[in-house]
Design a protein around this motif. Structure first.
Motif, mmCIF file in Angstrom:
data_model
loop_
_atom_site.group_PDB
_atom_site.id
_atom_site.type_symbol
_atom_site.label_atom_id
_atom_site.label_comp_id
_atom_site.label_asym_id
_atom_site.label_seq_id
_atom_site.Cartn_x
_atom_site.Cartn_y
_atom_site.Cartn_z
ATOM 1 N N SER A 109 9.840 37.227 16.929
ATOM 2 C CA SER A 109 10.558 36.573 17.820
ATOM 3 C C SER A 109 10.142 35.234 18.157
ATOM 4 O O SER A 109 8.971 35.022 18.596
ATOM 5 C CB SER A 109 10.825 37.171 19.026
ATOM 6 O OG SER A 109 11.453 36.465 20.091
ATOM 7 N N ILE A 110 10.686 34.128 17.869
ATOM 8 C CA ILE A 110 10.217 32.738 18.220
ATOM 9 C C ILE A 110 10.309 32.693 19.776
ATOM 10 O O ILE A 110 9.420 31.922 20.232
ATOM 11 C CB ILE A 110 11.022 31.716 17.573
ATOM 12 C CG1 ILE A 110 10.694 31.590 16.141
ATOM 13 C CG2 ILE A 110 10.911 30.144 18.169
ATOM 14 C CD1 ILE A 110 11.631 30.599 15.227
ATOM 15 N N ASN A 111 11.416 33.000 20.463
ATOM 16 C CA ASN A 111 11.457 33.057 21.751
ATOM 17 C C ASN A 111 10.293 33.573 22.525
ATOM 18 O O ASN A 111 9.823 33.090 23.706
ATOM 19 C CB ASN A 111 12.811 33.421 22.203
ATOM 20 C CG ASN A 111 13.893 32.516 21.877
ATOM 21 O OD1 ASN A 111 13.867 31.389 21.488
ATOM 22 N ND2 ASN A 111 15.375 33.054 21.912
ATOM 23 N N LEU A 112 9.991 34.744 22.371
ATOM 24 C CA LEU A 112 8.963 35.501 22.884
ATOM 25 C C LEU A 112 7.493 34.661 22.662
ATOM 26 O O LEU A 112 7.065 34.644 23.634
ATOM 27 C CB LEU A 112 8.668 36.894 22.271
ATOM 28 C CG LEU A 112 9.923 37.783 22.677
ATOM 29 C CD1 LEU A 112 9.584 39.123 22.073
ATOM 30 C CD2 LEU A 112 10.017 37.938 24.402
ATOM 31 N N ARG A 113 7.395 34.129 21.432
ATOM 32 C CA ARG A 113 6.221 33.326 21.190
ATOM 33 C C ARG A 113 6.253 31.855 21.982
ATOM 34 O O ARG A 113 5.264 31.582 22.528
ATOM 35 C CB ARG A 113 6.052 32.868 19.738
ATOM 36 C CG ARG A 113 5.475 34.179 19.034
ATOM 37 C CD ARG A 113 5.074 33.645 17.721
ATOM 38 N NE ARG A 113 5.956 34.274 16.563
ATOM 39 C CZ ARG A 113 5.748 33.875 15.317
ATOM 40 N NH1 ARG A 113 4.731 33.346 14.959
ATOM 41 N NH2 ARG A 113 6.768 34.197 14.588
ATOM 42 N N LEU A 170 2.405 26.220 18.996
ATOM 43 C CA LEU A 170 3.642 25.256 18.656
ATOM 44 C C LEU A 170 3.291 24.807 17.307
ATOM 45 O O LEU A 170 4.650 24.713 16.624
ATOM 46 C CB LEU A 170 3.407 24.149 19.618
ATOM 47 C CG LEU A 170 3.971 24.328 21.259
ATOM 48 C CD1 LEU A 170 3.729 23.130 21.993
ATOM 49 C CD2 LEU A 170 5.415 24.982 21.282
ATOM 50 N N ASN A 171 2.417 24.443 16.837
ATOM 51 C CA ASN A 171 2.282 24.109 15.411
ATOM 52 C C ASN A 171 2.734 25.027 14.362
ATOM 53 O O ASN A 171 3.678 24.813 13.446
ATOM 54 C CB ASN A 171 0.968 23.359 15.157
ATOM 55 C CG ASN A 171 0.646 22.479 15.634
ATOM 56 O OD1 ASN A 171 1.376 21.371 16.075
ATOM 57 N ND2 ASN A 171 -0.725 22.191 15.876
ATOM 58 N N VAL A 172 2.501 26.324 14.611
ATOM 59 C CA VAL A 172 2.914 27.456 13.860
ATOM 60 C C VAL A 172 4.578 27.675 14.077
ATOM 61 O O VAL A 172 5.220 27.813 13.007
ATOM 62 C CB VAL A 172 2.435 28.816 14.056
ATOM 63 C CG1 VAL A 172 2.844 29.875 13.578
ATOM 64 C CG2 VAL A 172 0.868 28.604 14.132
ATOM 65 N N LEU A 173 4.911 27.468 15.225
ATOM 66 C CA LEU A 173 6.474 27.761 15.564
ATOM 67 C C LEU A 173 7.135 26.477 15.023
ATOM 68 O O LEU A 173 8.402 26.671 14.479
ATOM 69 C CB LEU A 173 6.637 27.799 17.060
ATOM 70 C CG LEU A 173 5.943 29.071 17.899
ATOM 71 C CD1 LEU A 173 6.356 28.976 19.227
ATOM 72 C CD2 LEU A 173 6.831 30.394 17.160
#
Length: 462
Positions: A63-67, A87-90
């Motif tokens: 989940s991107i939002n949870l991250r 953030l770089n990973v996302l």
């Protein structure tokens, strides 16, 4: 979605909090976790938000939002390196997600890289349908840079999209105020009010702009419209009262301030203004009653204690004035104004040692006004503390190096201490800076004034 304790939407929250009290791990979908985390962050419950993020990511690791919530907490805790790495990973996973850019800008802002933050936020603008929040964030970054014209532009864009965004309206007026563009602010507010004629906030701000320009009748009219738009608007009644005071319509001002006491909890400001109005109307009994109420309502408000002290001072009731300024000092012994009043009142009561102590305390608190040095030094002379007076005036000369009043006093003191060379030096300085202050020697040092050397120095410049 924000949870409310008054509806059924808080079931996931109750379920989550119940789970924390046991060792049972329950399943929630990712959106439920998002709502739970959002709720805790809004409540400032960071520890619980972190627990929800950890559990949420264990159940929904992709989940991107949870991250992104994890990034938000890292930024809040100043773990900026970790936040950047996340953030770089996302970004590699979802380069079109505007929230990634917003959080990146947040990090840059925390690092005082405000121009870079603005560039990142402008990229986020290209990706979002919800431009208002990003316009507002850009406006805030420009405020950090003291770039008020640019900030104003972006806050205006907020209002163009959402006419009810009153926080943007306040920020726009803040920019106008800082730039002292009161006429421009009036023009802007009038255009805004043509589109939104029942906006009490805009009428209120318009009234304040007219007040700044001393256009009191127009200011009064604007506050009238603010009250018509919202008859429970406490701020409008307070401002209207201020205008009526300026117009010397004290009874009407009292009425407006009194309305605020009924609409909301009494404020020390309103009570103080009512007291001031009654004093202007020469109704001393009611004036002092409201001053008492002011200090009772807020003992830390220095204006209340100052008002009641000055009231008794004007009435030449110095004992009562001293009583109240002593009470004020007991509450806040670091207030310079209190100590100055304390000194002045003691001086009027001929309590010279106490007055000198007050001026000394004033200086210790960093109030280096010339009059404070002069008043303290003159009291030390009166008390026969000549060497202390010399030290006082020598310190003052460091702040006021070419001041005739100080030089004449130092001359008189050195002559009185039989240090004629130093006395001559300072007397010549005093004459050079301003020969008209020679009377200081006669007034403070009559015996010195009769010395032949002093007479000759003074006569030479007549």
């Amino acid at each position: 979605m924000e949870f409310s304790h008054n509806d059924n939407n808080n079931l996931p929250l109750s379920k989550f909090e119940s789970m924390l009290k046991t060792n049972n791990v329950l399943f929630f979908d990712s959106e439920e976790f998002e709502n739970i985390i959002h709720h805790y962050l809004n409540q400032g419950k960071i520890a619980l938000a972190k627990k929800a993020i950890k559990l949420g990511l264990s159940q929904h690791p992709t989940s991107i939002n949870l991250r992104l919530f994890k990034v938000e907490v890292c930024v809040f805790e100043d773990k900026l390196i970790e936040a950047n790495e996340l953030l770089n990973v996302l970004y590699s996973l979802d380069p079109m997600n505007e929230e990634i850019f917003i959080q990146k800008a947040n990090i840059l802002s925390k690092q005082d890289e405000h121009l870079k933050a603005i560039d990142v936020l402008k990229k986020a603008l290209e990706l979002t349908d919800d431009v208002v929040d990003i316009y507002s964030l850009i406006g805030m970054e420009y405020l950090f840079l003291d770039s008020f014209e640019d900030a104003k532009t972006y806050f205006m864009r907020c209002l163009e999209v959402d006419i009810k965004d009153y926080s943007a309206l306040y920020n726009i007026i803040y920019c106008f105020d800082f730039l002292e563009q009161h006429s421009d602010a009036i023009d802007y507010l009038n255009i805004f009010l043509d589109k939104n004629p029942y906006c009490e906030v805009a009428w209120h701000q318009l009234g304040k702009q007219y007040y700044e320009l001393k256009k009191y009748e127009k200011s009064l009219t604007a506050f009238d419209f603010a009250i018509i738009s919202d008859d429970s608007f406490v701020g409008a009644y307070l401002e209207r009262g201020k205008v009526l005071e300026k117009l010397k319509r004290y009874n009407e001002a009292i009425e407006n301030y009194s309305i605020t006491l009924k609409l909301d909890d009494p404020t020390s400001y309103a009570l103080l203004r009512i007291g001031n109005c009654y004093e202007k109307l020469q109704n001393d009994d009611l004036a002092v009653q409201y001053y008492y109420k002011t200090v009772h309502e807020d003992p830390l408000l220095d204006k209340g204690w100052i008002a009641i002290t000055k009231f008794y001072n004007r009435k030449k009731n110095y004992q009562k004035a001293l009583y109240y300024i002593n009470k004020a000092i007991n509450i806040d012994a670091e207030n310079v104004i209190y100590w100055k009043l304390y000194s002045q009142i003691n001086q009027r009561l001929n309590f010279y040692e106490e007055a000198e102590r007050g001026f000394k305390k004033t200086l210790e608190l960093g109030n280096y006004e010339l009059n404070t040095w002069l008043s303290r030094g003159d009291l030390l002379i009166k008390l026969g503390e000549l060497e202390a007076a010399v030290y006082n005036f020598e310190q003052a000369v460091e702040f006021y190096p070419e001041n005739a009043e100080l030089e004449y006093r130092l001359a008189g003191l050195y002559f009185a201490l039989n240090e004629s060379d130093k006395g001559t030096f300072h007397l010549k300085n005093g004459i050079r800076f301003n020969e008209d202050y020679g009377f200081i020697i006669e007034e403070l040092f009559p015996e010195v004034a009769n010395k032949i050397l002093v007479k000759n120095l003074l006569k030479a410049n007549l």
